[in-house]
Design a protein around this motif. Sequence first.
Motif, PDB file in Angstrom:
ATOM      1  N   ALA A  29     -27.574   1.853  22.693  1.00  8.00           N
ATOM      2  CA  ALA A  29     -28.130   3.195  22.908  1.00  8.00           C
ATOM      3  C   ALA A  29     -27.037   4.200  23.227  1.00  8.00           C
ATOM      4  CB  ALA A  29     -29.178   3.184  24.016  1.00  8.00           C
ATOM      5  N   GLY A  30     -25.776   3.777  23.101  1.00  5.05           N
ATOM      6  CA  GLY A  30     -24.671   4.708  23.085  1.00  5.05           C
ATOM      7  C   GLY A  30     -24.004   5.066  24.384  1.00  5.05           C
ATOM      8  N   SER A  31     -24.252   4.310  25.473  1.00  5.25           N
ATOM      9  CA  SER A  31     -23.568   4.667  26.713  1.00  5.25           C
ATOM     10  C   SER A  31     -23.488   3.491  27.666  1.00  5.25           C
ATOM     11  CB  SER A  31     -24.275   5.838  27.411  1.00  5.25           C
ATOM     12  OG  SER A  31     -25.348   5.383  28.208  1.00  5.25           O
ATOM     13  N   VAL A  32     -22.701   3.696  28.733  1.00  5.20           N
ATOM     14  CA  VAL A  32     -22.555   2.708  29.803  1.00  5.20           C
ATOM     15  C   VAL A  32     -23.888   2.437  30.490  1.00  5.20           C
ATOM     16  CG1 VAL A  32     -22.005   4.426  31.588  1.00  5.20           C
ATOM     17  CG2 VAL A  32     -21.078   2.105  31.775  1.00  5.20           C
ATOM     18  N   ARG A  86     -26.398  -0.838  30.322  1.00  6.13           N
ATOM     19  CA  ARG A  86     -26.295  -2.009  31.204  1.00  6.13           C
ATOM     20  C   ARG A  86     -27.288  -1.924  32.370  1.00  6.13           C
ATOM     21  NH1 ARG A  86     -20.842  -4.605  30.476  1.00  6.13           N
ATOM     22  NH2 ARG A  86     -19.605  -3.330  29.070  1.00  6.13           N
ATOM     23  N   PRO A  87     -27.244  -0.867  33.203  1.00  2.00           N
ATOM     24  CA  PRO A  87     -28.193  -0.811  34.311  1.00  2.00           C
ATOM     25  C   PRO A  87     -29.633  -0.588  33.884  1.00  2.00           C
ATOM     26  CG  PRO A  87     -26.879   1.188  34.240  1.00  2.00           C
ATOM     27  CD  PRO A  87     -26.256   0.228  33.280  1.00  2.00           C
ATOM     28  N   ALA A  88     -29.863   0.090  32.764  1.00  2.03           N
ATOM     29  CA  ALA A  88     -31.240   0.323  32.323  1.00  2.03           C
ATOM     30  C   ALA A  88     -31.958  -1.001  32.101  1.00  2.03           C
ATOM     31  CB  ALA A  88     -31.255   1.164  31.046  1.00  2.03           C
ATOM     32  N   THR A 133     -28.836   7.791  31.174  1.00  7.62           N
ATOM     33  CA  THR A 133     -29.752   6.790  31.705  1.00  7.62           C
ATOM     34  C   THR A 133     -31.107   6.919  31.045  1.00  7.62           C
ATOM     35  OG1 THR A 133     -28.614   6.716  33.839  1.00  7.62           O
ATOM     36  CG2 THR A 133     -30.868   5.901  33.798  1.00  7.62           C
ATOM     37  N   GLY A 134     -31.535   8.162  30.792  1.00  2.99           N
ATOM     38  CA  GLY A 134     -32.815   8.376  30.132  1.00  2.99           C
ATOM     39  C   GLY A 134     -32.865   7.777  28.743  1.00  2.99           C
ATOM     40  N   ILE A 135     -31.800   7.972  27.978  1.00  2.00           N
ATOM     41  CA  ILE A 135     -31.753   7.398  26.632  1.00  2.00           C
ATOM     42  C   ILE A 135     -31.782   5.882  26.703  1.00  2.00           C
ATOM     43  CG2 ILE A 135     -30.378   7.190  24.524  1.00  2.00           C
ATOM     44  CD1 ILE A 135     -29.272  10.021  25.177  1.00  2.00           C
ATOM     45  N   ALA A 136     -30.991   5.330  27.608  1.00  4.39           N
ATOM     46  CA  ALA A 136     -30.937   3.879  27.752  1.00  4.39           C
ATOM     47  C   ALA A 136     -32.275   3.310  28.211  1.00  4.39           C
ATOM     48  CB  ALA A 136     -29.833   3.491  28.730  1.00  4.39           C
ATOM     49  N   LEU A 137     -32.922   3.968  29.174  1.00  2.94           N
ATOM     50  CA  LEU A 137     -34.228   3.507  29.636  1.00  2.94           C
ATOM     51  C   LEU A 137     -35.283   3.657  28.544  1.00  2.94           C
ATOM     52  CD1 LEU A 137     -34.401   4.811  33.317  1.00  2.94           C
ATOM     53  CD2 LEU A 137     -34.502   2.418  32.566  1.00  2.94           C
ATOM     54  N   SER A 163     -32.746  12.193  21.281  1.00  2.00           N
ATOM     55  CA  SER A 163     -32.543  10.745  21.309  1.00  2.00           C
ATOM     56  C   SER A 163     -33.626  10.065  22.144  1.00  2.00           C
ATOM     57  CB  SER A 163     -31.163  10.409  21.880  1.00  2.00           C
ATOM     58  OG  SER A 163     -30.136  10.907  21.056  1.00  2.00           O
ATOM     59  N   MET A 164     -33.942  10.646  23.297  1.00  3.45           N
ATOM     60  CA  MET A 164     -35.001  10.084  24.134  1.00  3.45           C
ATOM     61  C   MET A 164     -36.335  10.094  23.394  1.00  3.45           C
ATOM     62  SD  MET A 164     -34.130  12.030  27.692  1.00  3.45           S
ATOM     63  CE  MET A 164     -32.459  12.089  28.334  1.00  3.45           C
TER      64      MET A 164
END
Length: 300
Positions: free
Chosen positions: A43-46, A49-51, A78-82, A108-109
């Motif tokens: 999803a394009g970011s660090v 991992r936490p998401a 974080t929103g994109i990853a979640l 993206s979200m």
Amino acid sequence: MNYQTIEDTIGKTPLVRLVRLVDESIRQRNNVVLAKLEGNNPAGSVKDRPALSMIRHAEARGTIKPGDTLIEATSGNTGIALAMAAALRGYRMVLIMPEDLSVERRQSMGAYGAEIILTPVKGGMECARDLAEQMQRDGKGVILDQFANPDNPRAHYESTGPELWDDTNGEITHFVSSMGTTGTIMGTSQYLKERNPAIQIVGAQPEEGSRIPGIRKWPEAYLPKIFDRSRIDRVESVSQAVAEERTRELARREGIFAGVSSGGACDVALRIAREVENATIVFIVCDRGDRYLSTGVFPA
């Protein structure tokens, strides 16, 4: 065949050496500056991992189950990853964010199926966090809370830290990370300090008046609960102008197309490289530059 799912591709991102931004004074000091390319996550970011970590561990505790609604205040990544993690694990995702964040992030979200609620610019992330908490009190969903959830830094303790230790054969001397929720620097610091307490942990924060996506200097009342100042050896301030110029230089001179917080972390890493000797300095490239095309950071 045992094929991977998208979850299996999170982490194990490349660690690459800077070549052209490292000047002669840095080379004479026998220093190496390395960039951890977290934009290579799916999803394009660090924050990938936490998401996933926060959702997986909440499921294991029985706090949430597929079909539930998740709520999160987020500045973007974080929103994109979640949104990605919620989509692949079967949750409805509601994301609350200030209205001035880049259109690419919002799109993206939305692509992952998340519902987006925008809050006034003048309220900043504090306003978004307050609204998320009100919605949870009203029974509209469950907040994972990246700012207080120990499963945020846990993801970096279990993955980012070990990767950096292994990829440098334990030779890392300095770790530089921009500070937003502080999950990356907290979890990575804990792991690296357990391996070698002499490793220096350096946080980057914005100068007063600077707005750098992904980096915050929180008011005392809103400091992330996961933050522990004792785990950081040094904090360096970065101006918005310097962070943006370093971001452009990363693309033009190193071929690393990254976001603005990465430019800030890069500048701090280069500062350190001009002060010390025989060092292996690693900084986090939090995300990819294509999330910032509408902001004017990159010339047309």
